[in-house]
Design an enzyme around this catalytic site. Structure first.
Site, PDB file in Angstrom:
ATOM      1  CB  ILE A  39      14.200   8.909   2.433  1.00  0.00           C
ATOM      2  CG1 ILE A  39      14.590   7.482   2.037  1.00  0.00           C
ATOM      3  CG2 ILE A  39      14.885   9.327   3.723  1.00  0.00           C
ATOM      4  CD1 ILE A  39      16.068   7.319   1.717  1.00  0.00           C
ATOM      5  CE  LYS A  40      11.749   6.390  -5.182  1.00  0.00           C
ATOM      6  NZ  LYS A  40      12.802   5.890  -6.103  1.00  0.00           N
TER       7      LYS A  40
ATOM      8  CB  ALA B  49       3.617   1.853  -7.114  1.00  0.00           C
ATOM      9  CD  GLU B  50       5.144  -3.014  -6.959  1.00  0.00           C
ATOM     10  OE1 GLU B  50       5.194  -3.957  -6.154  1.00  0.00           O
ATOM     11  OE2 GLU B  50       4.217  -2.857  -7.766  1.00  0.00           O
TER      12      GLU B  50
ATOM     13  CG  ASP C  27      14.241   2.797 -13.297  1.00  0.00           C
ATOM     14  OD1 ASP C  27      14.142   3.488 -14.334  1.00  0.00           O
ATOM     15  OD2 ASP C  27      13.890   3.206 -12.174  1.00  0.00           O
TER      16      ASP C  27
END
Length: 220
Positions: free
Chosen positions: A4-5, A8-9, A127
């Site tokens: 679903i996503k 970068a990590e 975040d």
């Protein structure tokens, strides 16, 4: 299991609990930290393992302090995977814009309470945006702790809240000042007036530093 996503990590998958364990009618998130080809393999492995363990520990400690976060089912340090509860609900980013103002402000105050508990646990999220907050059954949940750290300094906590203020200004610009004030009121309910004054001063200091840097850049 469905991707679903991909960031970068890490890769984020949504799966049925029964796909991984036994028959139980819930969904889970599978977060897999991905290899970085540009890094020396031994260093890459060490970093991914450390970050996987740290994130799991942060989620566990946050829950111990009463923060609404996903429950961790499994930590696989061989494949760098965390299996955690899927928080099904509506993101505050969209939800807040649909609510009457009085309800928005109530939710913002609850956001502040949750941040207060998180900071009491010695954790900064890293975040804090309304994209990483979900309302489920009347409770505000925080997700995506990939940038979170164990840090109990007033500087780190001030930066955490300052980032939220900036995010609210960008996403909820018509009413962010009222909303962020409610966040701070909720935060103070948990941490007390003295800590509240300290955090307000730190946020102002961070804002002034940012303005000074902007002016310096313009005059160069």
């Amino acid at each position: 299991m469905k991707l679903i996503k991909q960031g970068a990590e890490a890769k984020i998958y949504l799966a049925e609990f029964s796909e991984l364990y036994f028959d139980y009618p819930i969904k889970v998130i599978v977060k897999e930290r991905i290899k970085k080809r540009y890094r020396i393999p031994e260093i890459d492995l060490k970093l991914r393992k450390e970050r996987t363990i740290r994130e799991a520990r942060i989620l566990r400690r946050a829950k111990e302090f009463g923060v609404n976060v996903p429950y961790v089912f499994e930590v696989d340090t061989k494949n760098m995977i965390i299996v955690m509860e899927y928080i099904e609900g509506e993101r505050l980013k969209e939800l807040l814009e649909k609510l009457p103002m009085e309800e928005r402000l109530k939710v913002c105050r609850e956001v502040g309470r949750q941040i207060g508990k998180l900071h009491e646990a010695g954790i900064v999220h890293g975040d804090l945006t309304t994209s990483n907050m979900i309302l489920r059954e009347g409770k505000v949940y925080f997700i995506d702790f990939g940038l979170a750290e164990f840090d109990d300094t007033i500087e780190a906590q001030g930066v955490d809240l300052h980032l939220l203020k900036r995010a609210m200004e960008s996403t909820h610009y018509k009413w962010f000042e009222r909303g962020f004030e409610e966040v701070l009121k909720g935060y103070i309910e948990i941490r007390g007036e003295d800590k509240g004054r300290e955090i307000r001063e730190k946020i102002r200091e961070i804002e002034l530093r940012g303005r000074y840097r902007e002016r310096s850049w313009i005059t160069q």
